[in-house]
Motif scaffolding. Structure first.
Motif, PDB file in Angstrom:
ATOM      1  N   UNK A 158     -12.933 -14.311  -2.498  1.00 53.32           N
ATOM      2  CA  UNK A 158     -12.108 -14.573  -3.822  1.00 53.32           C
ATOM      3  C   UNK A 158     -13.174 -14.679  -4.952  1.00 53.32           C
ATOM      4  N   UNK A 159     -14.457 -15.032  -4.675  1.00 48.19           N
ATOM      5  CA  UNK A 159     -15.319 -15.182  -5.841  1.00 48.19           C
ATOM      6  C   UNK A 159     -15.756 -13.724  -6.372  1.00 48.19           C
ATOM      7  N   UNK A 160     -15.862 -12.915  -5.428  1.00 48.35           N
ATOM      8  CA  UNK A 160     -16.165 -11.400  -5.901  1.00 48.35           C
ATOM      9  C   UNK A 160     -14.814 -10.708  -6.366  1.00 48.35           C
ATOM     10  N   UNK A 161     -13.760 -11.126  -6.206  1.00 51.89           N
ATOM     11  CA  UNK A 161     -12.718 -10.646  -6.676  1.00 51.89           C
ATOM     12  C   UNK A 161     -12.390 -11.182  -8.126  1.00 51.89           C
ATOM     13  N   UNK A 162     -12.792 -12.629  -8.453  1.00 48.70           N
ATOM     14  CA  UNK A 162     -12.846 -13.086  -9.656  1.00 48.70           C
ATOM     15  C   UNK A 162     -13.933 -12.324 -10.655  1.00 48.70           C
TER      16      UNK A 162
ATOM     17  N   UNK B  36       0.704  -1.416  -0.148  1.00 53.22           N
ATOM     18  CA  UNK B  36      -0.066   0.030  -0.008  1.00 53.22           C
ATOM     19  C   UNK B  36       0.752   1.323   0.082  1.00 53.22           C
ATOM     20  N   UNK B  37       1.802   1.345   0.723  1.00 51.94           N
ATOM     21  CA  UNK B  37       2.870   2.571   0.847  1.00 51.94           C
ATOM     22  C   UNK B  37       3.535   2.721  -0.638  1.00 51.94           C
ATOM     23  N   UNK B  38       4.157   1.554  -1.321  1.00 53.97           N
ATOM     24  CA  UNK B  38       4.458   1.714  -2.457  1.00 53.97           C
ATOM     25  C   UNK B  38       3.448   2.419  -3.605  1.00 53.97           C
ATOM     26  N   UNK B  39       2.292   1.782  -3.589  1.00 55.01           N
ATOM     27  CA  UNK B  39       1.132   2.268  -4.189  1.00 55.01           C
ATOM     28  C   UNK B  39       1.161   3.782  -4.040  1.00 55.01           C
ATOM     29  N   UNK B  40       0.889   4.112  -2.940  1.00 50.98           N
ATOM     30  CA  UNK B  40       0.955   5.677  -2.612  1.00 50.98           C
ATOM     31  C   UNK B  40       1.981   6.505  -3.119  1.00 50.98           C
ATOM     32  N   UNK B  41       3.304   6.015  -3.008  1.00 54.60           N
ATOM     33  CA  UNK B  41       4.374   6.735  -3.467  1.00 54.60           C
ATOM     34  C   UNK B  41       4.510   6.602  -5.126  1.00 54.60           C
ATOM     35  N   UNK B  42       4.071   5.834  -5.495  1.00 57.65           N
ATOM     36  CA  UNK B  42       4.000   5.699  -6.950  1.00 57.65           C
ATOM     37  C   UNK B  42       3.077   6.879  -7.495  1.00 57.65           C
TER      38      UNK B  42
ATOM     39  N   UNK C  62      -8.053  -9.030  -1.091  1.00 55.29           N
ATOM     40  CA  UNK C  62      -7.946 -10.177  -0.433  1.00 55.29           C
ATOM     41  C   UNK C  62      -7.605 -10.137   1.002  1.00 55.29           C
ATOM     42  N   UNK C  63      -6.620  -9.279   0.929  1.00 56.26           N
ATOM     43  CA  UNK C  63      -5.689  -8.841   2.218  1.00 56.26           C
ATOM     44  C   UNK C  63      -6.706  -8.340   3.353  1.00 56.26           C
ATOM     45  N   UNK C  64      -7.720  -7.479   2.689  1.00 61.79           N
ATOM     46  CA  UNK C  64      -8.766  -7.062   3.333  1.00 61.79           C
ATOM     47  C   UNK C  64      -9.980  -7.700   3.870  1.00 61.79           C
ATOM     48  N   UNK C  65      -9.813  -9.008   3.451  1.00 57.38           N
ATOM     49  CA  UNK C  65     -10.951  -9.853   3.818  1.00 57.38           C
ATOM     50  C   UNK C  65     -12.053 -10.184   2.962  1.00 57.38           C
TER      51      UNK C  65
ATOM     52  N   UNK D 232      -0.117 -14.016  -0.987  1.00 56.76           N
ATOM     53  CA  UNK D 232      -0.233 -13.378   0.473  1.00 56.76           C
ATOM     54  C   UNK D 232       0.418 -14.859   1.434  1.00 56.76           C
ATOM     55  N   UNK D 233       0.653 -15.777   0.665  1.00 56.31           N
ATOM     56  CA  UNK D 233       0.987 -17.035   1.485  1.00 56.31           C
ATOM     57  C   UNK D 233      -0.365 -17.349   2.213  1.00 56.31           C
TER      58      UNK D 233
END
Length: 331
Positions: free
Chosen positions: A296-300, A121-127, A290-293, A318-319
């Motif tokens: 996976x079907x919705x993300x698909x 998230x930090x890298x996205x913000x910086x980008x 996915x990290x926020x809970x 995310x391991x």
């Protein structure tokens, strides 16, 4: 006479060149312009690699030799080799109407399973902070909605719904439509962009232009649609250009390479070592959901994946292959 030259039969009618036949068949089956360019390019390379012999006079030895050379001498990726094979399959089956059982036995290169590059998230913000203007808005949309690069570039005004806070992605990969979220924090910037589009469109109409390209002959079915504000691109090009198929002078969408260069420059300025691209923002969108809970079907559905297995790659990022794994050193 060469296969590439026009020939006249007994009736005096000219026989189209082979590559023109390929183009015509691709357009009949509604393949995209990019696929047409790729397939025609591979077929031309195949013919040139075999001393300009007609494909009817060649067989499995030439096809396998060509594909093997791509892998060994040119060291192309598996996806590139498979694209070349798909082009040759299309040529024989759809254009020459030749069913060749041996084509089924040609070995397709296996694409290696890679874990996608994902930004924190930090890298996205910086980008995103390093991007400004139109490219900053486009990059924010890629991360905030999960759209593919070309889905964002080809976005039309009518498909942005501020009332429902969603974007309708038309004719995505596989010819499917879907809805993706419209980030609320981008609404003001997006409205400003649409106001700019309206000004440009008004100027084009005043100069005798203003008709945009429409897919699948919609321009013939709805003659006034190409000049309507809703069909204009959200991110139009800065200049008029000739349509590569019909030759009409019109305003197309912005070239995606500009955004790609801007994202690369922003990554370097932000000091991000990961090889992040525009598609990395889509990977980051899925991983952070996915990290926020989010299930996976919705993300698909949001990503437009046909197979859930494609979406499950983000569980590996995310391991979380069914459960979280904590390193024994951290215990």
């Amino acid at each position: 006479m060469s296969y590439a030259e026009e020939s006249e039969g007994v009736t005096g009618a000219k026989t189209p060149r082979l590559l023109d036949q390929v183009r015509a068949r691709l357009r009949l089956k509604h393949y995209s312009l990019r696929t047409e360019q790729a397939y025609v390019g591979w077929i031309r390379r195949f013919i040139l690699a075999n001393e300009k012999r007609h494909p009817r006079d060649m067989g499995i030895a030439e096809v396998e030799g060509f594909l093997s050379a791509l892998a060994t001498r040119n060291q192309v990726a598996a996806g590139t080799q498979n694209q070349a094979l798909s082009a040759l399959l299309f040529l024989y089956r759809e254009v020459l109407s030749i069913e060749l059982p041996w084509m089924e036995t040609v070995v397709r290169a296996k694409r290696p399973q890679r874990v996608p590059v994902v930004l924190s998230r930090d890298e996205v913000t910086r980008l995103l902070v390093m991007l400004e203007g139109c490219f900053g808005l486009m990059a924010s949309l890629l991360y905030g909605s999960g759209m593919r690069l070309m889905e964002c570039v080809r976005l039309r005004v009518k498909d942005v719904d501020f009332g429902l806070n969603q974007i309708c992605v038309r004719d995505g990969k596989g010819g499917k439509d879907r809805h993706v979220p419209l980030p609320r924090r981008l609404c003001d910037s997006l409205r400003t962009q649409l106001d700019r589009v309206a000004v440009i469109h008004h100027q084009d109409l005043a100069e005798g232009h203003g008709a945009v390209w429409l897919p699948h002959a919609l321009a013939r079915k709805y003659p006034s649609a190409p000049r309507e504000p809703g069909w204009q691109y959200v991110f139009p090009s800065g200049q008029l250009s000739r349509d590569p198929r019909g030759g009409e002078l019109r305003r197309h969408h912005v070239d995606e390479s500009g955004l790609q260069r801007a994202v690369r420059a922003a990554r370097l300025k932000a000091g991000i070592a990961k090889p992040a691209t525009c598609h990395t923002l889509r990977h980051s969108f899925a991983t952070h959901l996915l990290e926020a809970g989010q299930d996976i079907r919705t993300i698909q559905e949001l990503l437009g994946h046909k197979n859930i297995a494609t979406t499950q790659i983000y569980t590996h990022v995310l391991n979380r292959g069914g459960h979280g794994v904590l390193s024994p050193l951290d215990r």
